[in-house]
Design a protein around this motif. Structure first.
Motif, short mmCIF file in Angstrom:
data_model
loop_
_atom_site.label_atom_id
_atom_site.label_comp_id
_atom_site.label_asym_id
_atom_site.label_seq_id
_atom_site.Cartn_x
_atom_site.Cartn_y
_atom_site.Cartn_z
N MET A 1 0.84 -1.19 0.00
CA MET A 1 0.00 0.00 0.00
C MET A 1 0.88 1.24 0.00
N GLU A 2 0.59 2.17 -0.91
CA GLU A 2 1.47 3.31 -1.08
C GLU A 2 1.04 4.51 -0.24
N ASN A 3 1.97 5.45 -0.06
CA ASN A 3 1.67 6.75 0.52
C ASN A 3 0.99 6.66 1.89
N LEU A 4 1.63 5.95 2.81
CA LEU A 4 1.08 5.82 4.15
C LEU A 4 1.83 6.65 5.20
N SER A 5 2.72 7.51 4.75
CA SER A 5 3.54 8.27 5.69
C SER A 5 2.76 9.42 6.32
N LYS B 1 -7.06 5.49 5.60
CA LYS B 1 -6.42 4.18 5.44
C LYS B 1 -5.00 4.16 6.01
N LYS B 2 -4.39 5.34 6.15
CA LYS B 2 -3.06 5.39 6.77
C LYS B 2 -3.14 4.95 8.23
N GLN C 1 -3.81 -1.89 11.89
CA GLN C 1 -4.44 -3.16 11.50
C GLN C 1 -5.86 -3.23 12.07
N SER C 2 -6.59 -2.16 11.89
CA SER C 2 -7.92 -2.02 12.46
C SER C 2 -8.98 -2.73 11.63
N GLU C 3 -10.06 -3.07 12.30
CA GLU C 3 -11.25 -3.54 11.61
C GLU C 3 -12.10 -2.31 11.31
N ILE D 1 -7.82 -4.33 3.52
CA ILE D 1 -8.35 -3.86 4.81
C ILE D 1 -9.59 -4.65 5.16
N ASN D 2 -9.63 -5.14 6.39
CA ASN D 2 -10.74 -5.94 6.87
C ASN D 2 -11.88 -5.03 7.32
N GLY D 3 -13.07 -5.25 6.75
CA GLY D 3 -14.19 -4.41 7.14
C GLY D 3 -15.53 -4.97 6.71
N TYR D 4 -16.60 -4.34 7.24
CA TYR D 4 -17.95 -4.70 6.85
C TYR D 4 -18.84 -3.48 6.98
N SER D 5 -20.05 -3.58 6.39
CA SER D 5 -20.96 -2.43 6.34
C SER D 5 -22.22 -2.67 7.16
N ILE D 6 -22.74 -1.58 7.74
CA ILE D 6 -24.02 -1.57 8.44
C ILE D 6 -24.86 -0.46 7.82
#
Length: 301
Positions: free
Chosen positions: A1-5, A176-177, A183-185, A219-224
């Protein structure tokens, strides 16, 4: 993943428990990104009464106050730099809180401002919800506000409210950074307008785009999905129910708007949140587009 600084982080300090709690989190954050830390202490131009080891004393010399505060801030910065092996700079100035935070952030090209909420400096409340809102609204970089109810080390669960407004996903690129490093959900909260099917269809398209980005960025995720007539109340309620550690929101804009889905959202969230809030203000081009759309909708009514 790019540009996370995240290269430069600005932290307003008033030595209250709240601002020091925010600083404690920032030190940990700076290690994760190898960021340069900038401490900012703002002296109220009307401040003359100061506290020393001998109690209260009246000092009418502004220069004396400035020099004393500079030494105090430098001592804190040196302690952090030596103990944590971080690069730390000091900024100690006289001025109005919100204006100077924005000015210094621009001067150092800050990637992030981190400030405590509900802190107290001397006899004045410096970092109450109103100032946090004003900084979030005016800052060109994201603003992370840290409440004082606990120590924050890691954001395991992140709430990502998405409203039925244009460019609702602009905040994702910076968000996303934080999400990737922790390493969040990611829990996407789709806030739907019961009375506007057209806006709901627009949001469906935005969420489809976001889900594609999550897969691409691993990225781990889900929608409500939830219908609501009060997005701030619903977002805060869901943050409690889901026991999230962070909420990432789009900051309100600088112009008046009748649409309750935009207007008071940021201020209400910042005033009542029990968790850290990352506020990300849309780019100027996005603001112009949003204003045009709002005016068009108003003309049609």
């Amino acid at each position: 993943m790019e540009n996370l600084s995240i290269n430069n982080i600005l932290v307003p300090i008033d030595y209250s428990k709240t601002s020091l709690n925010a600083l404690d989190y920032v030190v940990n954050l700076s290690h994760n990104y190898q960021s340069t830390l900038h401490l900012l202490h703002i002296i109220d131009p009307d401040t003359y009464l100061s506290i020393t080891e001998n109690g209260l004393e009246l000092d009418l010399s502004q220069e004396s106050i400035i020099q004393r505060e500079k030494k105090k801030l430098a001592k804190l910065a040196d302690s952090i730099a030596e103990k944590e092996q971080l690069t730390v700079y000091c900024h100690c100035i006289v001025g109005e809180v919100v204006r100077e935070i924005i000015h210094i952030a621009e001067q150092i090209s800050a990637d992030l401002i981190v400030m405590g909420t509900h802190g107290i400096s001397g006899f004045k409340s410096f970092f109450m919800g109103t100032n946090a809102f004003e900084v979030s609204k005016k800052s060109s970089c994201p603003v992370l506000t840290i409440p004082n109810n606990k120590k924050w080390r890691n954001f395991e669960k992140v709430l990502f409210p998405v409203r039925t407004i244009p460019n609702a996903l602009h905040k994702y690129e910076f968000a996303k950074k934080i999400i990737a490093k922790h390493q969040s959900e990611l829990i996407i909260l789709a806030l739907l307008d019961n009375d506007n099917a057209k806006k709901t269809n627009y949001l469906d398209e935005e969420l489809k785009s976001l889900n594609e980005k999550l897969v691409e960025d691993n990225i781990n995720g889900y929608s409500i999905f939830t219908y609501t007539d009060s997005v701030a109340y619903t977002a805060l309620k869901k943050s409690d129910e889901l026991e999230v550690d962070l909420m990432i929101i789009t900051a309100d804009f600088n112009y008046s708007i009748e649409d309750y889905f935009v207007g008071p959202f940021t201020q209400q969230v910042l005033n009542h949140a029990k968790i850290p809030i990352l506020s990300i203000r849309p780019q100027e081009s996005t603001l112009v587009t949003e204003k045009i759309l709002v005016n068009e909708n108003h003309d049609k009514q």
